[in-house]
Enzyme design. Structure first.
Site, PDB file in Angstrom:
ATOM      1  N   ASP A 188     -31.274  32.557  21.707  1.00 24.14           N
ATOM      2  CA  ASP A 188     -29.907  32.428  22.202  1.00 24.14           C
ATOM      3  C   ASP A 188     -28.885  32.465  20.985  1.00 24.14           C
ATOM      4  O   ASP A 188     -29.400  32.152  19.849  1.00 24.14           O
ATOM      5  CB  ASP A 188     -30.067  31.064  22.984  1.00 24.14           C
ATOM      6  CG  ASP A 188     -28.471  30.459  23.412  1.00 24.14           C
ATOM      7  OD1 ASP A 188     -27.990  31.015  24.278  1.00 24.14           O
ATOM      8  OD2 ASP A 188     -27.968  29.565  22.688  1.00 24.14           O
ATOM      9  N   ASP A 234     -25.160  31.045  20.798  1.00 23.58           N
ATOM     10  CA  ASP A 234     -24.314  29.680  20.663  1.00 23.58           C
ATOM     11  C   ASP A 234     -25.354  28.507  20.752  1.00 23.58           C
ATOM     12  O   ASP A 234     -25.880  28.127  21.781  1.00 23.58           O
ATOM     13  CB  ASP A 234     -23.268  29.416  21.893  1.00 23.58           C
ATOM     14  CG  ASP A 234     -22.253  30.573  21.544  1.00 23.58           C
ATOM     15  OD1 ASP A 234     -21.162  30.495  20.699  1.00 23.58           O
ATOM     16  OD2 ASP A 234     -22.296  31.417  22.755  1.00 23.58           O
ATOM     17  N   ARG A 276     -18.225  32.218  31.212  1.00 24.14           N
ATOM     18  CA  ARG A 276     -16.921  31.714  30.969  1.00 24.14           C
ATOM     19  C   ARG A 276     -16.422  31.291  32.468  1.00 24.14           C
ATOM     20  O   ARG A 276     -15.728  30.172  32.558  1.00 24.14           O
ATOM     21  CB  ARG A 276     -16.062  32.827  30.397  1.00 24.14           C
ATOM     22  CG  ARG A 276     -14.794  32.259  29.922  1.00 24.14           C
ATOM     23  CD  ARG A 276     -13.953  33.631  29.234  1.00 24.14           C
ATOM     24  NE  ARG A 276     -14.874  34.295  28.082  1.00 24.14           N
ATOM     25  CZ  ARG A 276     -14.432  35.605  27.798  1.00 24.14           C
ATOM     26  NH1 ARG A 276     -13.263  36.218  28.257  1.00 24.14           N
ATOM     27  NH2 ARG A 276     -15.264  36.110  26.913  1.00 24.14           N
TER      28      ARG A 276
HETATM   29  P1  B16 Z   1     -17.766  33.727  26.175  1.00 24.74           P
HETATM   30  P2  B16 Z   1     -25.122  31.332  24.617  1.00 24.74           P
HETATM   31  C1  B16 Z   1     -22.650  30.916  26.021  1.00 24.74           C
HETATM   32  O1  B16 Z   1     -23.493  31.649  25.002  1.00 24.74           O
HETATM   33  C2  B16 Z   1     -22.268  29.544  25.726  1.00 24.74           C
HETATM   34  O2  B16 Z   1     -23.190  28.745  25.537  1.00 24.74           O
HETATM   35  C3  B16 Z   1     -21.396  29.050  26.882  1.00 24.74           C
HETATM   36  O3  B16 Z   1     -20.854  27.795  26.412  1.00 24.74           O
HETATM   37  C4  B16 Z   1     -20.372  30.164  27.019  1.00 24.74           C
HETATM   38  O4  B16 Z   1     -19.499  29.762  28.328  1.00 24.74           O
HETATM   39  C5  B16 Z   1     -20.968  31.627  27.503  1.00 24.74           C
HETATM   40  O5  B16 Z   1     -21.780  31.998  26.405  1.00 24.74           O
HETATM   41  C6  B16 Z   1     -19.966  32.637  27.613  1.00 24.74           C
HETATM   42  O6  B16 Z   1     -19.356  32.788  26.342  1.00 24.74           O
HETATM   43  O7  B16 Z   1     -16.843  32.980  26.698  1.00 24.74           O
HETATM   44  O8  B16 Z   1     -17.965  33.706  24.848  1.00 24.74           O
HETATM   45  O9  B16 Z   1     -18.281  35.058  26.925  1.00 24.74           O
HETATM   46  O10 B16 Z   1     -25.348  29.959  24.512  1.00 24.74           O
HETATM   47  O11 B16 Z   1     -25.766  32.040  26.032  1.00 24.74           O
HETATM   48  O12 B16 Z   1     -25.360  32.381  23.515  1.00 24.74           O
HETATM   49 MG    MG Z   2     -26.722  28.232  23.666  1.00 24.75          MG
END
Ligand code: B16
Ligand code: MG
Length: 222
Positions: free
Chosen positions: A9, A11, A49
């Protein structure tokens, strides 16, 4: 080795953009007059998102919002978030994470990203890892977000390695569920250690070196 590939993963695992998501959502929530804190932010980990926005709007009591309004709000948050991302550098990649990745690679492990984020490539570019991974599976190539296993299944498919030979590393409870639903073992770190489904619970990212090299799970910190 017990595994042929590790799917990370992004984030909250490779780097701490989870903090930046919080700041960007907090900016939007304040504008909407909606209560938002770190505990609610934990529910957004791994969630797409638009689904994140729905969680934030659970506390919204203003005028009814159309789908277009919601998309505009999500775009607004993403603009704030991207401004923060542009300030990221390789300093946002900890030496422990980078050294552990390098050592896993030296052991012959395939390394992939499995992230719900549509900004994954931008983040990887900022921290100097854009061309580092064998496969990047992210929010731009999936229909269903975690806890659906799609993002991890696509990573395993592109790696050409069976899910049972992949280990996923996750900081989100929804991400652990996604890995298990995809037939993969999962090492939880950070917020995800509360998950009952995790095969391993890591206190430190470097413990992956032990998990990856063993043929059984006895060393796992459970
Ligand atoms: P974005 P991961 C996720 O990343 C985040 O944990 C989550 O908080 C976020 O809403 C999602 O990506 C979408 O992100 O707005 O940048 O497309 O933890 O799966 O790496
Ligand atoms: Mg994450």
């Amino acid at each position: 080795m017990r595994y042929k590939a590790i799917i990370f993963d992004l984030d909250g695992v490779i780097c701490h953009t989870d903090r930046y998501h919080y700041l960007a959502w907090k900016g939007l929530a304040d504008k909407l007059g909606v209560y938002f804190d770190e505990e609610i932010n934990n529910r957004l980990r791994g969630v797409s998102r638009m689904d994140s926005l729905e969680i934030i709007l659970e506390r919204y009591h203003g005028e009814e919002l159309s789908q277009t309004n919601k998309e505009e709000l999500a775009d607004e948050k993403n603009e704030i978030y991207k401004q923060i991302l542009k300030r990221m550098t390789s300093d946002d990649l900890s030496p422990v994470v980078k050294n552990t990745l390098d050592m896993l690679r030296e052991k012959g492990m395939k390394l992939a990203i499995g992230s719900s984020s549509k900004n994954a490539r931008l983040i990887l570019k900022q921290i100097g890892l854009l061309n580092y991974f064998d496969v990047i599976s992210d929010g731009t190539n999936i229909t269903y977000s975690k806890p659906n296993p799609e993002v991890f299944i696509k990573a395993a498919y592109e790696l050409d390695i069976s899910p049972s030979e992949c280990l996923v590393v996750e900081d989100a409870v929804t991400g652990v569920e996604a890995a298990k639903a995809g037939g993969m073992d999962c090492a939880a770190i950070g917020n995800a250690v509360t998950s009952q489904s995790a095969d391993y619970k890591l206190i430190d990212f470097s413990e992956l070196l032990n998990v990856a090299s063993l043929d059984n799970r006895n060393i796992a910190i459970r």
